[in-house]
Design an enzyme around this catalytic site. Structure first.
Site: not given
Ligand code: GLN
Length: 193
Positions: A83, A168, A170
């Site tokens: 991002c 994202h 993660e």
């Protein structure tokens, strides 16, 4: 030495660095939070997280991190940008990857969404991408391989051992993007061992 846990840095000036650190530790990496240039010494890979790219740029300037980050990229150390991290690596920011990111490309506050992505090179079916005021890759050079698209817009790419995702990775429990990154780290370590 190959076989030991790789030492991975996570740029920790601002943004969502903790979730990356947690995911990397879960995959067996040693993680160091990076805030000043000496934190880059000896890293075998670096993650630049999401956050806010203007604030992150200011932090990088304040800490004198731009040149050391460019040098790390030039040395071939694998990088993963997510991002705002994708934005930081583009031509108009650190200029280490031959891409131009369009910030907030899907719209501003309201346009956060999830999408199932077919990512080239990832086995095991589509990847759930969480997009939060995400950029897309508006332009790229010939060395850049686009790995995934949403509505025709490039949202994941690689150039050598630099990997960027507009979403994202993660924040989901699917760690395949981080695994892909750690495979590049393992290859590099095998090459220099
Ligand atoms: N919109 C942010 C920026 O331009 C990036 C958003 C994110 O990292 N989730 O910096």
């Amino acid at each position: 030495m190959v076989g030991e846990a790789p030492l991975i840095g996570v740029l920790a000036l601002q943004g969502g660095f903790q979730a990356h650190a947690k995911m990397l530790r879960g995959l067996g990496a040693q993680v160091r939070e990076v805030r000043v240039p000496r934190d880059l010494d000896g890293l075998q890979g670096l993650v630049i997280p999401g956050g806010e790219s203007t604030t992150m740029t200011l932090g990088i300037e304040r800490e004198g991190l731009a040149e050391p980050l460019r040098a790390l990229a030039a040395s071939g150390t694998p990088l993963l940008g997510s991002c705002a991290g994708l934005i930081m690596l583009d031509r108009e920011h650190l200029s280490v990857m031959d891409i131009r990111a369009e910030r907030n490309a899907f719209g501003r506050q309201t346009k956060s969404f999830e999408a199932d992505l077919d990512v080239a090179g990832l086995e095991g079916g589509p990847l759930r991408g969480i997009f939060i005021r995400a950029p897309w890759i508006a332009e790229h050079g010939a060395e850049v391989e686009i790995l995934a698209r949403v509505d025709g817009h490039a949202v994941a790419a690689r150039e050598g051992d630099m990997l960027v995702v507009a979403f994202h990775s993660e924040l989901s429990d699917d760690d395949r993007v981080h695994r892909l990154f750690l495979r590049a780290v393992a290859r590099q370590r095998a090459a220099v061992a």
